[in-house]
Structures are given as C-alpha cells and as structure tokens.
Design an enzyme around this catalytic site. Structure first.
Site, mmCIF file in Angstrom:
data_model
loop_
_atom_site.group_PDB
_atom_site.id
_atom_site.type_symbol
_atom_site.label_atom_id
_atom_site.label_comp_id
_atom_site.label_asym_id
_atom_site.label_seq_id
_atom_site.Cartn_x
_atom_site.Cartn_y
_atom_site.Cartn_z
ATOM 1 N N HIS A 83 0.839 -1.194 0.000
ATOM 2 C CA HIS A 83 0.000 0.000 0.000
ATOM 3 C C HIS A 83 0.872 1.240 0.000
ATOM 4 O O HIS A 83 0.619 2.194 -0.726
ATOM 5 C CB HIS A 83 -0.930 -0.009 1.209
ATOM 6 N N GLU A 131 2.104 8.138 -4.814
ATOM 7 C CA GLU A 131 2.851 7.701 -3.629
ATOM 8 C C GLU A 131 4.209 8.403 -3.546
ATOM 9 O O GLU A 131 4.652 8.784 -2.448
ATOM 10 C CB GLU A 131 3.037 6.178 -3.652
ATOM 11 N N HIS A 135 4.652 10.901 -0.464
ATOM 12 C CA HIS A 135 5.447 10.275 0.589
ATOM 13 C C HIS A 135 6.916 10.111 0.219
ATOM 14 O O HIS A 135 7.792 10.376 1.034
ATOM 15 C CB HIS A 135 4.860 8.905 0.939
#
Length: 275
Positions: A83, A131, A135
C-alpha cells in the site's frame, strides 16, 4: 520500544539479525538534497523519525470500497501487495520533484505484481506517482531513497523481507469465507517476523463483519524494525501539497475481542468473493 534489526537473509531467525543491505541509508547533513536529473532543489532536513511500511490484502481492500465496480485484482496478484511506505509526522513535502515513467520503468514488472493499483479508475503508474509525490519525496532526504527508483526499490525489498503469507499458512491461518480469526492468534504468528509494534487493520463490510484489510509495520529512520512515535501506532503519514488525489480507503485496528474474516481473492468478483 525494542528495535529489531531487519535480516538480510530470507530466514528470519531471531538468532541471526543483520542490517538489510541498502545503499547508503544515512541522513544528508545539508538541508537539501541533490537531484542530478533536475538540479538542486530546496528541501527540509528529515523531520521524521519513523516510517510505516503498509501491506494490504487485495480482497480486504475491495471490501473497503462503497462501489463494487471500482475494484480490480489483476490475475497475477495472489498475495499481499504494497500500500505504501510513509514517513510519519514530517513537514509537508514540496511538489517539486516530478516522477516520470522512465524513472521506474525497469521495476515495472515487479511493481505490477507487488505494488499494483487495485482501482479501475487509477492506473498503476498514477498510483505510484501519487505515492512518490505524497510520501517518497519526503523520504528522499535519506540517501538510500533519494530518487523514485531507489524509493520503490526499497519498497520492493521490504515486501520480499516481510513476506509472511507462508508463515500464516503454516499456522493454519488461510483465506476463508467461513472461518473468522482473532487478533491474538494472528499477532502471535506475525510478531516474530514484524515485531510487536505491527498493527492488524480491518474494514467493516456491508454485512457489518470485520474484514482483514492491511498490516502496518513501523520502521525507524534507518529501516530497523520498530519505532517509538509517541505511542500513536498509526501516526500521521506525510501529506503532499499537490492537488487532491483519490483518498486511501479507511481502515481501523481490528477489535481484539471480535473475530475478523480473511476473505479469499476472487479475480472475477473481487468485491464478492464469498457469493
């Protein structure tokens, strides 16, 4: 909290614990990093100390979606998938390090299998790009993750390191539509591999059943198992400053006293594997 060091070998024997060999996992001494592809970019020094490496069970992910037509599980996916790898409680990342398909093209085959998008409305590359921007750009202040390629390589290495599917099978914990499991029995299997700080997360399906969705694994700044982030196991993943994207599905710690289901994967009916 006790920190366990990631093992290099596939065997996770507690007697042999060595650092996972990763390229130059050290914090930069400057308040910026060099991106040799796009030139120097201003960046805050690492304000985070912990990361969450989060893996999801595709059948559980599908239960988290209100619209059953949104979910897809590619035919090649039959295991836990990534994830995300999320720094916690960091400052907002600047939206100044773009990612292009060519940056991770050499990893695409592995990413499609281990880090795929499970939404029909979002391509895998769009998922990976989000992502990275939300992040990865914050994780990039660590040398070993200071490019999209390195960031996703680390994620893939961690996925291989934390492949607990067989350990669950050996303990008799297998996907089932009939048999529920309790947090304590699953935790006892995962703790020797993931440390005591891992979190088993569920979603509530349309029949009000608790369904296993994902596992969050806390890591310290140098990628060792376990990290003390003020007792808040979920923490606050970094939030990007770019445009709004599709939200991650909501999950919650599986209630200790309520058995939860570990649904099988059904590629044809991903939202309704037990019908």
């Amino acid at each position: 909290m006790r920190c366990l060091v990631l093992p290099l070998l596939v065997s996770l024997s507690p007697a042999v614990l060595v650092l996972l060999q990763l390229p130059d996992i050290t914090t930069t001494h400057e308040g910026h990093w060099e991106d040799y592809k796009y030139g120097r970019q201003d960046h805050h020094s690492c304000s985070w100390k912990c990361l969450l490496f989060t893996v999801q069970w595709p059948a559980g992910f599908c239960q988290s979606l209100n619209n059953e037509s949104l979910c897809r599980i590619p035919p090649s996916v039959n295991n836990w998938t990534i994830h995300g790898l999320w720094p916690l409680r960091a400052q907002k990342c600047c939206n100044c390090w773009p990612m292009f398909h060519s940056d991770i093209q050499e990893l695409e085959g592995e990413l499609d299998e281990r880090w795929p998008s499970l939404l029909k409305t979002r391509s895998s590359f769009k998922f990976w790009k989000a992502e990275w921007e939300k992040h990865g750009a914050c994780a990039a202040c660590v040398e070993g993750m200071n490019s999209p390629l390195r960031y996703f390589q680390i994620g893939l290495k961690l996925h291989g390191q934390f492949d607990f599917h067989k350990a669950l099978e050996d303990a008799g914990i297998t996907p089932s539509c009939e048999r529920p499991y309790k947090v304590a029995e699953v935790h006892s299997v995962l703790a020797p591999l993931l440390g005591d700080g891992h979190v088993i997360q569920c979603v509530t399906d349309e029949k009000e059943r608790e369904v296993w969705f994902q596992v969050k694994i806390p890591l310290s700044h140098n990628l060792t198992l376990g990290c003390d982030h003020h007792g808040d196991t979920d923490g606050d993943p970094v939030v990007g400053s770019g445009p709004e994207r599709e939200p991650h599905p909501a999950g919650h710690p599986c209630p200790p006293q309520i058995p939860f289901y570990y649904f099988p994967i059904d590629h044809q009916q991903p939202k309704r594997p037990c019908d």
